[in-house]
Each structure stands twice: as C-alpha cells, then as structure tokens.
Design a protein around this motif. Structure first.
Motif, PDB file in Angstrom:
ATOM      1  N   ARG A  78      -4.361  18.449   0.245  1.00  0.00           N
ATOM      2  CA  ARG A  78      -4.853  19.107  -0.968  1.00  0.00           C
ATOM      3  C   ARG A  78      -5.478  18.084  -1.897  1.00  0.00           C
ATOM      4  N   ALA A  79      -6.354  18.581  -2.754  1.00  0.00           N
ATOM      5  CA  ALA A  79      -7.055  17.652  -3.642  1.00  0.00           C
ATOM      6  C   ALA A  79      -6.160  17.172  -4.771  1.00  0.00           C
ATOM      7  N   ASP A  80      -5.150  17.962  -5.151  1.00  0.00           N
ATOM      8  CA  ASP A  80      -4.400  17.622  -6.360  1.00  0.00           C
ATOM      9  C   ASP A  80      -3.050  16.968  -6.091  1.00  0.00           C
ATOM     10  N   THR A  81      -2.742  16.690  -4.829  1.00  0.00           N
ATOM     11  CA  THR A  81      -1.493  15.981  -4.556  1.00  0.00           C
ATOM     12  C   THR A  81      -1.811  14.699  -3.800  1.00  0.00           C
ATOM     13  N   VAL A 141       0.792  -1.228   0.000  1.00  0.00           N
ATOM     14  CA  VAL A 141       0.000   0.000   0.000  1.00  0.00           C
ATOM     15  C   VAL A 141       0.833   1.291   0.000  1.00  0.00           C
ATOM     16  N   PHE A 142       1.417   1.633   1.142  1.00  0.00           N
ATOM     17  CA  PHE A 142       1.835   3.021   1.308  1.00  0.00           C
ATOM     18  C   PHE A 142       3.092   3.424   0.530  1.00  0.00           C
ATOM     19  N   ILE A 143       2.936   4.411  -0.344  1.00  0.00           N
ATOM     20  CA  ILE A 143       4.082   5.050  -0.966  1.00  0.00           C
ATOM     21  C   ILE A 143       4.136   6.497  -0.477  1.00  0.00           C
ATOM     22  N   THR A 144       3.054   7.230  -0.711  1.00  0.00           N
ATOM     23  CA  THR A 144       2.980   8.577  -0.129  1.00  0.00           C
ATOM     24  C   THR A 144       1.633   8.727   0.553  1.00  0.00           C
ATOM     25  N   GLN A 145       1.576   9.651   1.523  1.00  0.00           N
ATOM     26  CA  GLN A 145       0.308   9.970   2.152  1.00  0.00           C
ATOM     27  C   GLN A 145       0.384  11.399   2.685  1.00  0.00           C
ATOM     28  N   GLN A 146      -0.795  11.988   2.931  1.00  0.00           N
ATOM     29  CA  GLN A 146      -0.813  13.386   3.346  1.00  0.00           C
ATOM     30  C   GLN A 146      -0.829  13.500   4.857  1.00  0.00           C
ATOM     31  N   ALA A 187       3.538   8.346 -13.982  1.00  0.00           N
ATOM     32  CA  ALA A 187       4.372   9.534 -14.139  1.00  0.00           C
ATOM     33  C   ALA A 187       3.932  10.573 -13.122  1.00  0.00           C
ATOM     34  N   GLY A 188       4.898  11.261 -12.555  1.00  0.00           N
ATOM     35  CA  GLY A 188       4.559  12.288 -11.574  1.00  0.00           C
ATOM     36  C   GLY A 188       5.738  13.158 -11.280  1.00  0.00           C
ATOM     37  N   PHE A 189       5.561  14.106 -10.376  1.00  0.00           N
ATOM     38  CA  PHE A 189       6.684  14.938  -9.966  1.00  0.00           C
ATOM     39  C   PHE A 189       6.471  15.383  -8.533  1.00  0.00           C
ATOM     40  N   ILE A 190       7.563  15.819  -7.916  1.00  0.00           N
ATOM     41  CA  ILE A 190       7.481  16.259  -6.527  1.00  0.00           C
ATOM     42  C   ILE A 190       7.486  17.782  -6.500  1.00  0.00           C
ATOM     43  N   GLU A 191       6.498  18.345  -5.852  1.00  0.00           N
ATOM     44  CA  GLU A 191       6.424  19.805  -5.755  1.00  0.00           C
ATOM     45  C   GLU A 191       7.571  20.300  -4.891  1.00  0.00           C
ATOM     46  N   GLU A 192       8.225  21.342  -5.377  1.00  0.00           N
ATOM     47  CA  GLU A 192       9.417  21.777  -4.670  1.00  0.00           C
ATOM     48  C   GLU A 192       9.128  22.374  -3.300  1.00  0.00           C
ATOM     49  N   THR A 223       6.359  22.105  -1.299  1.00  0.00           N
ATOM     50  CA  THR A 223       5.672  21.317  -0.283  1.00  0.00           C
ATOM     51  C   THR A 223       6.267  19.919  -0.119  1.00  0.00           C
ATOM     52  N   GLY A 224       6.984  19.480  -1.115  1.00  0.00           N
ATOM     53  CA  GLY A 224       7.542  18.137  -1.068  1.00  0.00           C
ATOM     54  C   GLY A 224       6.493  17.061  -1.340  1.00  0.00           C
ATOM     55  N   GLN A 225       5.305  17.474  -1.736  1.00  0.00           N
ATOM     56  CA  GLN A 225       4.251  16.495  -2.004  1.00  0.00           C
ATOM     57  C   GLN A 225       4.363  15.948  -3.425  1.00  0.00           C
ATOM     58  N   LEU A 226       3.982  14.695  -3.566  1.00  0.00           N
ATOM     59  CA  LEU A 226       4.014  14.055  -4.883  1.00  0.00           C
ATOM     60  C   LEU A 226       2.729  14.357  -5.635  1.00  0.00           C
ATOM     61  N   ARG A 227       2.884  14.609  -6.921  1.00  0.00           N
ATOM     62  CA  ARG A 227       1.690  14.729  -7.765  1.00  0.00           C
ATOM     63  C   ARG A 227       1.777  13.718  -8.887  1.00  0.00           C
ATOM     64  N   ILE A 228       0.697  12.985  -9.048  1.00  0.00           N
ATOM     65  CA  ILE A 228       0.666  11.961 -10.086  1.00  0.00           C
ATOM     66  C   ILE A 228      -0.002  12.551 -11.320  1.00  0.00           C
ATOM     67  N   ILE A 229       0.626  12.363 -12.461  1.00  0.00           N
ATOM     68  CA  ILE A 229       0.076  12.941 -13.692  1.00  0.00           C
ATOM     69  C   ILE A 229      -0.781  11.920 -14.431  1.00  0.00           C
ATOM     70  N   ASP A 230      -0.203  10.779 -14.694  1.00  0.00           N
ATOM     71  CA  ASP A 230      -0.889   9.811 -15.553  1.00  0.00           C
ATOM     72  C   ASP A 230      -0.071   8.534 -15.564  1.00  0.00           C
ATOM     73  N   ARG A 231      -0.606   7.501 -16.208  1.00  0.00           N
ATOM     74  CA  ARG A 231       0.222   6.321 -16.439  1.00  0.00           C
ATOM     75  C   ARG A 231       1.356   6.727 -17.386  1.00  0.00           C
ATOM     76  N   VAL A 232       2.540   6.163 -17.170  1.00  0.00           N
ATOM     77  CA  VAL A 232       3.689   6.548 -17.990  1.00  0.00           C
ATOM     78  C   VAL A 232       3.410   6.323 -19.462  1.00  0.00           C
ATOM     79  N   LYS A 233       2.745   5.206 -19.761  1.00  0.00           N
ATOM     80  CA  LYS A 233       2.571   4.890 -21.175  1.00  0.00           C
ATOM     81  C   LYS A 233       1.597   5.845 -21.874  1.00  0.00           C
TER      82      LYS A 233
END
Lengths: 648, 281
Positions: free
Chosen positions: A397-400, A386-391, A451-456, A458-468
C-alpha cells in the motif's frame, strides 16, 4: 543456506562465492561504451592485489581507510580489500563539501584515502593540512593528476601492482583469518541534518545477518541484476551492492557516469531495484511530457490503456481476481503499452522494487504498480543496517511501510515513537558514547525518532512524522500536521496546506490551490476568472476543495490515534504562500510559526465560527516592491466523521 | 618532398625553454618564417615569424581583423602564403593540400562549428579517424574482416576520447540537438580523434558562459597534459589566454607586435596600447 555460521565477514563471503561460482559474473561496469565484466574469481584477484598493496604501503590492523568516489567496481573492491587487510573501510559521500569531508576524515582518523578521481583528490588535498593522521592517497582515475606531487599519492593500479609483485600472501591470509563476526565491517556517516554527522559502526554480523534475512524475505538469488547508482556512503547502497550482492552472489552493475544512469538502466534491465520517490517522479514526468508530443493515435491508445491499468493493474499484481473482459483488456494493454513503456524505462525485468526515504504520492505509486511493476515500500535507518519494516508481495500500500523485517522486533512507546530491536542494530556511534547511549538502550532497543503506529488488522507500520514535529491537541490526542498536510497535497488541486490544532480542541486548515491544475479545470468548464484571488474564492472551487478535505477526513478517521486531526473548518488562501514573503522556505517547507503570526486574523476567524472574513495582506513582488492585497475569504465547514461513528 | 632534414636550431634563442610554471617544453615543432599573405590588395599577414614548440600551448591573440584566423589557416595549409616558409618537424613544407597537412598530424576546430548536424556525436567523431581507415569502400560495405577489425580499433580510440571529454551521455545524440557548448566539445573530440601532434583551436571558447569556459579550459589543459599534444589557439578571452598558454603571439593589422610569455606580453607597451587598453596605475 547452511553456511551462515562460517560466513563471518565480507571477505569470507567473497571467497565462498568464488568457490561456488568462480566464473559467474560478479561486477559489470560500462566503460568505453562497452559493458566490461569481472567474474567472482577475477574480482577476488583484484581485491587480493589491492589488499596486499595496502599492506605493502604500510597499512596496519585497525587503520581507517576512507573511500570517496562514484559507484565503480574498483571502489567496491576497495571496501572488501580494506577489510581483508585488517583495516576498516569508511565510505564517504562524494558530493560532500571539503569541510564535511575534513570532519569525517578527522573524526575517523583515516590513514589512507582511496579517491575516485581528481575532484576527490583535490578536496582531500585542500584539507590535508588539518589531518594529522592522513598519510597516503590512492586514486583510481589518474586523469589530470600527472603533475601532482606523488610523494604521498599512488595510482590504484600501482598499489595493486605493488601487491602482486611484493605482496605478502601469508600476512594477508593471517589478517583475513583474524576477522570475526563481531569485528567492524564498515563505518557509515549519517547525513546529519540536525547536528554533526555521526559515524555508525556496523559489524560483520550486522551486515551479513541483515543481508541474509532480507534476501530470504524477497527470495533474492544469484540471478538478480542490480544497478549501483546511489551514493556508496549511503547504507542502502552498502547493503544492496555489498551485503546482499555478496550474500546472494548476484551481479552489481555500475553505470558509465552519473548522467548516463537512465540509459544504462535500460541496457541492464535490473531485476531488483531501489530508488527514492524523486527518481520515479522524474521518470513519470518525462513519460508524460513525451506522450504530449506523441501522435494522436498513440496518445489515445496510451490514455485508454492507462485507464485500464489503473482500474485492474494493482489488483492483478496482488494476485486478486478481476473480470474476464478486464483481464483481456489488460493483456492487450500489456502488449501495446505497458511492456514497451517498462522497457523504455528500464524497469521491464523488475521482480522486486523498493522505494523509501520519504512519503511517495499514491498516484505515483499506483502508476508504477498498475504497469505490473512490483514496487514496494520499506522503512529503514543506517542504525538498523537499513531494514526495519518492509512490505510483502501482495500486501502493498502507498500509505504504510510494511511489516517488521525478519528478525526485527517493533514497539511503540507512549509518545508514539517507534522503537526496534534486530540483528542489524548498530554497534555504536564511533567516538560518541553519549549519542550511542541516548539512542540505543542497554537491552538493544533503538529509538527511531519517528512517530508511527501499527495497524491492527494488517500489522503494517505507518509512519506519521518526526517525533519532534508531532504535538498534542487540547484533549491530549495526537496532533500530526505534516501527516494531514501530505494527504491533502497528494490532490493535484492542492498546492500547499497548513493545518492548525496544537493545543486546540479541533483542527483547521489553510489551503493553497494549485493554479495549473485548478486553472485547467476552469478552462475545461468555462469558468471565467481574472486573477488567482478570484479563482481561489470561486464557489465551485471551494466545493471541490471541500470534497477533498472531506475525503481526507474520512481517511484520517480510519486511524483511531489520528482521528482527532480531522479538519473541521478550512479556508482557501487568496495568495500563494511564497518564499519571498517568508511563508515557506526556499525548499518549500511550510514555516508554521510565521504563517500563524502573519495570518492571525484568519486563524482566529477559523476558530471563532465566523463564515467569512475581510483581510489585508502585505505581499512582496518579485522586484522587491511591497504592496497590499485585500480579500474577503469564505470559511467553510468540512464533513467530520465523529469518533463514535468511526468506532461503531 | 625532396627537402632534406636540416638542423632547425640555427637560432640559439630556440634552445630549451622553461615556462612560467617551471615546465620544460621541447624544441621547435613548427617554424613560420616571414609569412606574408595577401588577398588581392589587402595584406592579411605582413611578414610574420614565430614558432611553436613541442608540447606547449601557444596562443595567438589580437583585435578583430588582425589576421589570427588567416594565420591558423596558413598553418593548416588552407591558405598558401605568397611569401615566407612554413617549417614543420624540421622540414620545409612544400605547397600541399589541407588533407595532406592533416595526415602530417595537424588537426583543427573551427570558429563557427563545422560538424555534421544530422549525424550522431559518435559518427561525427569517427569522421576524425578518416586518415586511419585504409580499407576501401567495397570492403567496408560488405563488412569484410579487415574492415571490421579496422572499425573496432578506430571505435576504441573514439571511445577513449568520449570518455576523456566526458560526453558519454550524448554518444548517440544527433549533433543538431546539442547546445552550443557541447557542440564545441564534440568538435574538439573530432580533432583529437585524428591523434594530432599539433592541435589548432580557433576560438574554442567563443560564446560560452563562464562554467562552459572553465570546463573547456580544463579539457584543453588535460589534452596537453595527458596526450602531450601541442596546441595553438586563438582566443579573445584574455583571462583564459593568460591562464592557459605558455607563450603568446600578439597580432595587430597583420603585424606581429608582441611575442613571449603571458607576463611579458602583458607588460609590453605596444601590446597594451593596441589591444589590452592603456593601464592606469
């Protein structure tokens, strides 16, 4: 927590809980209209009886025991008992088809199946001819099974009886003592949307460390109450109802039947709760529908206080400061609306709530948060236990999806793919070394496929989409159409959108208006229209959509990586994208290729700079006849924030 | 009742019976002998004899107006036949009121649902326990210990039935708000609450869609299987009747034209002509 070294397996955790709080309630299940309870001591008695029964039936060390059924205490005990007897539990999805079941049973080579009821027994019986390893089926609910051939079938209670009467205590103790942190705790099959399901092997270490870390993260104690209603074969339920429940020693409540979940939720009032966005969405919908039928006074009160909540609720929940008057209004609202509403929803006592699985609409998310429900997001995978990131509380926030969970390391590779390394990283895919190798590197880093990136800041992860699904634009910057489309679709006025831009120098979009929402707007503003087509091209509608697009652009521009995905030009389609025309799938997924082909003239117009275009489109009516609709569509430019400006 | 128990197996054909699927069913539970029922000049049932055995599912079929429901009403004691005898559990049944018949262990459901629409599902099913409530209304109204104990026992039984028929979700829902298929199930629940030896079902599947019919069939089989309840049912859906029942009685214009296993009935020429339609093979 001093004894994490001694807690090597789930059975030892159970024994520890018995020692600490023998008389505390460990399991509840509603049956015959009453919540039946089992203390930790009683639960251990049940587990031991079953484990001894399994041994008496001939279960050997290393045998696989499949567990198929709805959430019931006895099914959870089956998991622990199998482990105690030296076997490996394999929970399977109860709504799986017979073939899917056959695949998993065959793949793990289960010798025993513990099934919930006749439905599951039938499914197993249907495929048992293909399963050479399967020897015995143990069933929990014997209803309708009286006439079945019982040569290879035993009732759960009879197995327990056998264990109590003829069980070998020494043998059981011996086998339990052999368990180590490295021995397999469970095998969970991933749902496998793309290929055959894969059996994820999790060790005791994986499960216990993850449970320990996540309990500490949210300060979960033995006082929590949870409702176990999500599939037992899903890693989330395994961690919440087995890992965390055993680690923290809190009570697992099982609903009476899947259909009574909502009323059972209300009766239990969990303090720790997980639900996918759909559950929250359907709850909200039912609230709104019931409010429509409420008396005028109640409805006005509800509307008024929900406005207050929307304004100040989330701030208050995050511990921020608001004006005295707002604070007072919110307190009044709490008394009149929020608390009674939360009570009705069964969410009044929630201390920690999580949602995950897919993007949750910000409005939906804020609705629950504004009521004072501490709803957060997490990002996880079966492979990570399960756990990779959590708030964290107060940074929601709704978008991270939050910051890395305790013990988890994150990295993003050049393609934007998220990788992690943690104590929860799975051992292997069972009997699938090839997939294991391609997913998990030698040094323990695991690819998520997202695919995602880490916000500088807040350090929170944001997921964009499947890599493919993520592509590249002409200037080699990231193109994430679904990310942009989801942002657009969160506006009620926008039903569907299709963003183009792969291999091009800028992004453009098709928009579908939502007839209900926009039609409602037209009615309120005395805008007359004769058809969907006419409404879609109304200048004022185009202005509204234009504003939405600009707002989305502003929000996208904030992410440096995605700034290139801003929408430069858009048009509002004259027809709704329809599954009958093959433009979307039956589950409402956009078929990008089909649309690009079919509306090639429109796509070209978006990119050649023309301000309007005349088009003819073939449509299929519901009765199967085909027709043509013609329209002249206006193409608008949207406000785009330049990279220089956003960087400044 | 001054009739003494007489050996009921005078007829050798009434000895042990094996059903099509190899299941043995018991001796005769109810024996109807030469029943004739008239309403003024109209003969609803004309000299019909058949029996119902312990533990079987017995279907009564026939075209509209054949006298099926009247037959069921004779069994339940609601109608008194002008001629003939009803033997139940080895005794000849004297003229008795329907509530007394119910106390003997016969419960029924109705063709047109007869539930208390304003009451909850739970309360409706509780009414099926009426015959098990011995305390008076005074004791019940002031909630005396004995009344409380009795209520608990009855409630427990009702909850078992709710669980059995999978209607936990609607436990507290007023019956009036339920869809038709569920009302039928609640009615079955109420009949089961009476813990009957013989359960009479008057068109349990009328007006249901295929899925509801499948559910109901499953429940009827399960009731028969789990509780060993003998079931007599009237049904129009031939597929259902042939699948469910151990033996079938066919009626037409108040007369019995066939009696036997589903296969025997299906191949009976008279039955084919009267009811199933002439086969073309």
């Amino acid at each position: 927590m001093t004894d994490s070294n001694t807690a090597v397996s789930l059975p030892t955790l159970l024994a520890r809980n018995v020692q600490r709080r023998a008389k505390a309630i460990a399991y509840r299940e509603k049956e015959y209209g009453i919540w039946q309870t089992w203390t930790w001591f009683e639960a251990q008695q049940e587990v031991d009886a079953l484990a001894k029964g399994l041994i008496a039936l001939g279960a050997n060390r290393g045998d696989y025991v499949a567990i198929i059924g709805r959430n019931r205490p006895a099914m959870y005990w089956a998991g622990i008992a199998s482990q105690k007897a030296g076997c490996i539990p394999v929970p399977l999805y109860q709504d799986a088809s017979a073939e899917e079941l056959a695949y998993a049973l065959d793949h793990c080579g289960a010798r025993f199946v513990i099934a919930g009821d006749q439905e599951q027994v039938d499914k197993v019986a249907d495929v048992s001819d293909e399963l050479s390893n399967l020897e015995h089926v143990i069933y929990l609910d014997g209803r309708g099974l009286r006439k079945y051939d019982h040569e290879q079938m035993t009732a759960y209670i009879d197995v327990q009886k056998l264990g109590r009467e003829q069980g070998d205590d020494d043998e059981l103790a011996q086998r339990t003592a052999e368990l180590t942190a490295q021995s397999t705790c469970v095998i969970l099959y991933t749902s496998g949307t793309t290929s055959r399901p894969k059996g994820v092997v999790l060790s005791n270490h994986n499960v216990i460390e993850t449970a320990k870390n996540s309990c500490e993260f949210d300060k979960l104690t033995h006082k929590e109450e949870i409702l176990a209603y999500l599939p037992m074969a899903w890693v989330g339920d395994y961690i919440f109802s087995m890992g965390q429940a055993l680690w923290a020693g809190f009570c697992v409540n099982c609903p009476e039947s899947p259909d009574t979940m909502q009323s059972d939720l209300r009766e239990i009032g969990p303090t720790y709760f997980f639900a996918p966005p759909q559950v929250f969405e359907s709850q909200l919908t039912s609230v709104m529908i019931r409010m429509e039928d409420a008396s005028k006074f109640k409805k006005r009160m509800f509307d008024h206080f929900m406005k207050v909540a929307k304004r100040v609720g989330p701030t208050l929940l995050d511990g921020g400061k608001v004006g005295f008057k707002d604070k007072l209004s919110y307190q009044l609202g709490k008394l009149m609306v929020y608390e009674p509403l939360k009570d009705t929803l069964g969410l009044r006592r929630i201390r920690v709530g999580y949602t995950a699985g897919e993007a949750i609409g910000p409005e939906l998310f804020e609705f629950y948060r504004s009521l004072g429900i501490n709803l957060k997001q997490l990002y996880g995978q079966t492979e990570a236990t399960v756990f990779i990131t959590q708030q964290k509380d107060g940074a929601v926030r709704a978008d991270t999806v939050g910051i890395p969970s305790p013990g988890v390391e994150l990295k993003i590779d050049d393609n934007g793919e998220v990788f992690y390394r943690s104590p929860g990283v799975f051992v292997e895919y069972y009997k699938n070394a090839e997939s294991t190798a391609s997913t998990k590197a030698q040094d323990g880093w695991v690819a998520t496929g997202d695919a995602g990136f880490i916000e500088e800041d807040t350090g929170q992860l944001r997921i964009i989409d499947r890599v493919k699904d993520v592509g590249k634009m002409a200037d080699n910057s990231l193109f994430a159409p679904k990310y942009v489309e989801n942002k657009l679709k969160f506006y009620p006025d926008i039903l569907e959108s299709v963003v183009f831009g792969a291999e091009r120098d800028k992004c453009c979009a098709f928009i579908n208006i939502d007839l209900t929402s926009v039609g409602n707007w037209a009615e309120r503003n005395n805008v007359a229209y004769a058809s969907y087509q006419e409404l879609s091209q109304h200048p004022e509608v185009l202005n509204i959509i234009g504003r939405h697009v600009s707002e989305v652009n502003t929000s996208i521009a904030e992410d440096e990586m995605l700034a290139g995905c801003q929408i430069h030009r858009f048009l509002v389609l004259h027809k709704e994208l329809d599954a009958d025309d093959g433009e979307i799938t039956r589950t409402r997924k956009v078929r990008r290729g089909v649309i690009a082909e079919k509306f090639k003239d429109l796509v070209d117009a978006l990119y050649d700079g023309s301000s309007s275009i005349y088009t003819e489109t073939e449509v299929t009516y519901e009765d199967g006849r085909k027709g043509k609709i013609t329209a002249t569509l206006e193409i608008r430019d949207a406000t785009v924030i330049s990279r220089e400006a956003s960087a400044a | 009742m001054n009739e003494t128990a007489t050996p009921q197996m005078q007829d050798q054909t009434l000895e042990d019976y094996t059903t099509a699927d190899g299941r043995k069913i018991g001796g005769v539970m109810m024996d109807l002998k030469s029943i004739t029922l008239r309403f003024g000049g109209l003969i609803a049932i004309n000299d019909i004899s058949f029996n119902i055995r312990q533990g079987e599912i017995r279907a009564i079929i026939g075209p509209n107006g054949a006298g099926k429901s009247s037959m069921l009403n004779v069994i339940s004691g609601f109608y008194q036949p002008q001629e003939g005898e009803v033997w139940f559990m080895g005794k000849k049944r004297p003229t008795m009121r329907p509530y007394k018949v119910a106390r003997q262990g016969i419960a029924r459901t109705f063709q047109n649902i007869a539930l208390f629409e304003g009451m909850t599902v739970l309360d409706n099913i509780m009414t099926g326990r009426l015959n098990f409530m011995k305390t008076g209304w005074v004791a019940q109204s002031i909630w005396l210990g004995s009344a409380k104990k009795e209520e608990t026992i009855n409630r427990q039984k009702v909850e078992e039935i709710i669980d059995f028929l999978e209607i936990q979700t609607i436990r507290k829902t007023p019956v009036g708000r339920l869809p038709y298929g569920l009302k039928k199930r609640v009615e079955l629940a109420r009949a089961l609450a009476a813990e009957p030896n013989l359960l009479l079902l008057d068109e349990p599947m009328a007006g249901m869609n295929v899925e509801e019919k499948e559910d109901m069939s499953r429940f009827i089989l399960d009731v028969n299987d789990e509780f060993g309840t003998t079931i007599a049912l009237i049904e129009h859906d031939m597929g259902v009747v042939m699948d469910l029942s151990d033996r079938v009685v066919v009626m037409d214009y108040g007369k019995k034209i066939g009696d036997g296993t589903p296969d025997e009935v299906r191949n009976n020429q008279e039955v084919i002509e009267a009811y199933l339609g002439v086969s073309h093979d």
